[in-house]
Design a protein around this motif. Structure first.
Motif, PDB file in Angstrom:
ATOM      1  N   LEU A  63       0.859  -1.175   0.000  1.00  0.00           N
ATOM      2  CA  LEU A  63       0.000   0.000   0.000  1.00  0.00           C
ATOM      3  C   LEU A  63       0.899   1.230   0.000  1.00  0.00           C
ATOM      4  N   ARG A  64       0.711   2.130  -0.952  1.00  0.00           N
ATOM      5  CA  ARG A  64       1.592   3.292  -1.072  1.00  0.00           C
ATOM      6  C   ARG A  64       1.454   4.292   0.070  1.00  0.00           C
ATOM      7  N   ALA A  65       0.323   4.346   0.727  1.00  0.00           N
ATOM      8  CA  ALA A  65       0.112   5.364   1.768  1.00  0.00           C
ATOM      9  C   ALA A  65      -0.321   4.728   3.076  1.00  0.00           C
ATOM     10  N   GLY A  66       0.630   4.244   3.834  1.00  0.00           N
ATOM     11  CA  GLY A  66       0.398   3.721   5.168  1.00  0.00           C
ATOM     12  C   GLY A  66      -0.419   2.464   5.232  1.00  0.00           C
ATOM     13  N   PRO A  67      -0.379   1.804   6.376  1.00  0.00           N
ATOM     14  CA  PRO A  67       0.650   1.951   7.389  1.00  0.00           C
ATOM     15  C   PRO A  67       1.931   1.298   6.913  1.00  0.00           C
ATOM     16  N   PRO A  68       3.055   1.679   7.362  1.00  0.00           N
ATOM     17  CA  PRO A  68       3.410   2.886   8.086  1.00  0.00           C
ATOM     18  C   PRO A  68       3.414   4.105   7.173  1.00  0.00           C
ATOM     19  N   TYR A  69       4.064   5.175   7.600  1.00  0.00           N
ATOM     20  CA  TYR A  69       3.979   6.456   6.903  1.00  0.00           C
ATOM     21  C   TYR A  69       4.331   6.351   5.414  1.00  0.00           C
ATOM     22  N   TYR A  70       5.397   5.637   5.086  1.00  0.00           N
ATOM     23  CA  TYR A  70       5.826   5.522   3.688  1.00  0.00           C
ATOM     24  C   TYR A  70       5.248   4.305   2.983  1.00  0.00           C
ATOM     25  N   MET A 139      13.256   4.487  11.233  1.00  0.00           N
ATOM     26  CA  MET A 139      12.270   3.783  12.060  1.00  0.00           C
ATOM     27  C   MET A 139      11.538   2.765  11.184  1.00  0.00           C
ATOM     28  N   TYR A 140      11.794   1.487  11.438  1.00  0.00           N
ATOM     29  CA  TYR A 140      11.235   0.415  10.626  1.00  0.00           C
ATOM     30  C   TYR A 140      10.236  -0.411  11.432  1.00  0.00           C
ATOM     31  N   TRP A 141       9.189  -0.838  10.758  1.00  0.00           N
ATOM     32  CA  TRP A 141       8.192  -1.729  11.354  1.00  0.00           C
ATOM     33  C   TRP A 141       8.458  -3.133  10.856  1.00  0.00           C
ATOM     34  N   HIS A 142       8.513  -4.081  11.791  1.00  0.00           N
ATOM     35  CA  HIS A 142       8.803  -5.480  11.485  1.00  0.00           C
ATOM     36  C   HIS A 142       7.668  -6.366  11.983  1.00  0.00           C
ATOM     37  N   LEU A 143       7.312  -7.353  11.190  1.00  0.00           N
ATOM     38  CA  LEU A 143       6.422  -8.418  11.628  1.00  0.00           C
ATOM     39  C   LEU A 143       7.324  -9.585  12.007  1.00  0.00           C
ATOM     40  N   ARG A 150       6.575 -14.347  17.516  1.00  0.00           N
ATOM     41  CA  ARG A 150       5.942 -14.608  16.214  1.00  0.00           C
ATOM     42  C   ARG A 150       4.544 -13.997  16.166  1.00  0.00           C
ATOM     43  N   GLY A 151       4.284 -13.221  15.116  1.00  0.00           N
ATOM     44  CA  GLY A 151       2.973 -12.598  14.916  1.00  0.00           C
ATOM     45  C   GLY A 151       2.873 -11.192  15.467  1.00  0.00           C
ATOM     46  N   HIS A 152       3.820 -10.784  16.302  1.00  0.00           N
ATOM     47  CA  HIS A 152       3.807  -9.429  16.868  1.00  0.00           C
ATOM     48  C   HIS A 152       4.499  -8.461  15.919  1.00  0.00           C
ATOM     49  N   VAL A 153       4.135  -7.197  16.013  1.00  0.00           N
ATOM     50  CA  VAL A 153       4.749  -6.130  15.217  1.00  0.00           C
ATOM     51  C   VAL A 153       5.648  -5.323  16.152  1.00  0.00           C
ATOM     52  N   TRP A 154       6.862  -5.047  15.695  1.00  0.00           N
ATOM     53  CA  TRP A 154       7.847  -4.279  16.459  1.00  0.00           C
ATOM     54  C   TRP A 154       8.311  -3.086  15.650  1.00  0.00           C
ATOM     55  N   GLN A 155       8.608  -1.986  16.336  1.00  0.00           N
ATOM     56  CA  GLN A 155       9.291  -0.865  15.704  1.00  0.00           C
ATOM     57  C   GLN A 155      10.758  -0.961  16.120  1.00  0.00           C
ATOM     58  N   PRO A 177      -2.169  -6.293  20.259  1.00  0.00           N
ATOM     59  CA  PRO A 177      -1.013  -6.857  19.569  1.00  0.00           C
ATOM     60  C   PRO A 177      -1.384  -7.548  18.271  1.00  0.00           C
ATOM     61  N   GLY A 178      -0.387  -7.716  17.419  1.00  0.00           N
ATOM     62  CA  GLY A 178      -0.543  -8.437  16.170  1.00  0.00           C
ATOM     63  C   GLY A 178      -0.782  -7.523  14.982  1.00  0.00           C
ATOM     64  N   PHE A 179      -0.733  -8.114  13.809  1.00  0.00           N
ATOM     65  CA  PHE A 179      -0.857  -7.367  12.562  1.00  0.00           C
ATOM     66  C   PHE A 179      -2.193  -6.653  12.453  1.00  0.00           C
ATOM     67  N   THR A 180      -3.292  -7.327  12.768  1.00  0.00           N
ATOM     68  CA  THR A 180      -4.609  -6.694  12.673  1.00  0.00           C
ATOM     69  C   THR A 180      -4.729  -5.546  13.658  1.00  0.00           C
ATOM     70  N   GLY A 181      -4.239  -5.720  14.869  1.00  0.00           N
ATOM     71  CA  GLY A 181      -4.264  -4.647  15.863  1.00  0.00           C
ATOM     72  C   GLY A 181      -3.460  -3.438  15.407  1.00  0.00           C
ATOM     73  N   TRP A 182      -2.306  -3.687  14.808  1.00  0.00           N
ATOM     74  CA  TRP A 182      -1.439  -2.617  14.289  1.00  0.00           C
ATOM     75  C   TRP A 182      -2.132  -1.853  13.161  1.00  0.00           C
TER      76      TRP A 182
END
Length: 196
Positions: A63-70, A139-143, A150-155, A177-182
């Motif tokens: 997705l070109r416009a979030g999430p995250p910002y870029y 600032m990077y977002w990682h799954l 496993r399954g959590h999103v971290w910055q 927590p998790g991808f859907t929550g993020w």
């Protein structure tokens, strides 16, 4: 340690939330399809956590416009500012953290040589996680795809690493927590941080 998520079976309610959030986004890329997802998993020796796995295969692969910002990165991409000096990403190797680590607050950067510092922090950036995207400024977002988180999103940034989604009153990034929550947190326009 955060627990309680089912990362093996796709929850239909979570998938419905993701479909709803991304259905109204014309900039959403087409889904990757199951063949591409299984090929990526075989190449890296992993199985992606649900619901992200089904999301990429059936709903959206970027997705070109979030999430995250870029923007949300397609499955096999890294951000343009990730850098060519980074070591090889080892998705099958377990992510090394189970709690936030703010190495800048500990002064580790100043006490260790650059080589020693990178030996301690490179696994945080490169092991057991898939890059979801960047908010810029490193600032990077990682799954997390392998290990206890496993399954959590971290910055993960130059200052440290912290999980998104905690119900704890002192959490740095409270939420579900998790991808859907993020994704839901982003879609509601809420700040990532507790004090913002």
């Amino acid at each position: 340690m955060m627990t309680g998520m089912n990362t093996e079976t796709c929850d239909l309610a979570e998938l419905a939330v993701l479909r709803e959030v991304f259905a109204s986004r014309p900039e959403a890329a087409a889904p990757a399809g199951w063949e591409a997802v299984r090929s990526f998993e075989a190449e890296h020796g992993i199985v992606l956590p649900e619901p992200y796995r089904t999301f990429v295969a059936e709903i959206c692969d970027g997705l070109r416009a979030g999430p995250p910002y870029y923007g949300l990165l397609p499955l096999a991409q890294t951000p343009a500012d990730w850098g060519s000096h980074r070591p090889e990403r080892l998705l099958a190797k377990p992510f090394p953290l189970t709690a936030a680590w703010l190495w800048e607050a500990e002064g580790d950067e100043e006490e260790l040589s650059q080589q020693e510092f990178e030996a301690r922090t490179d696994p945080v950036f490169d092991d057991g996680s898939l890059l979801l995207g960047t908010d810029g400024c490193g600032m990077y977002w990682h799954l997390i795809v392998t290990g206890p988180q496993r399954g959590h999103v971290w910055q993960i940034a130059g200052e440290g690493a912290m999980p998104f989604g905690s119900q704890s009153p002192d959490a740095l990034m409270p939420g579900t927590p998790g991808f859907t929550g993020w994704v839901t947190h982003w879609a509601e326009g809420r700040s990532w941080f507790a004090d913002a």
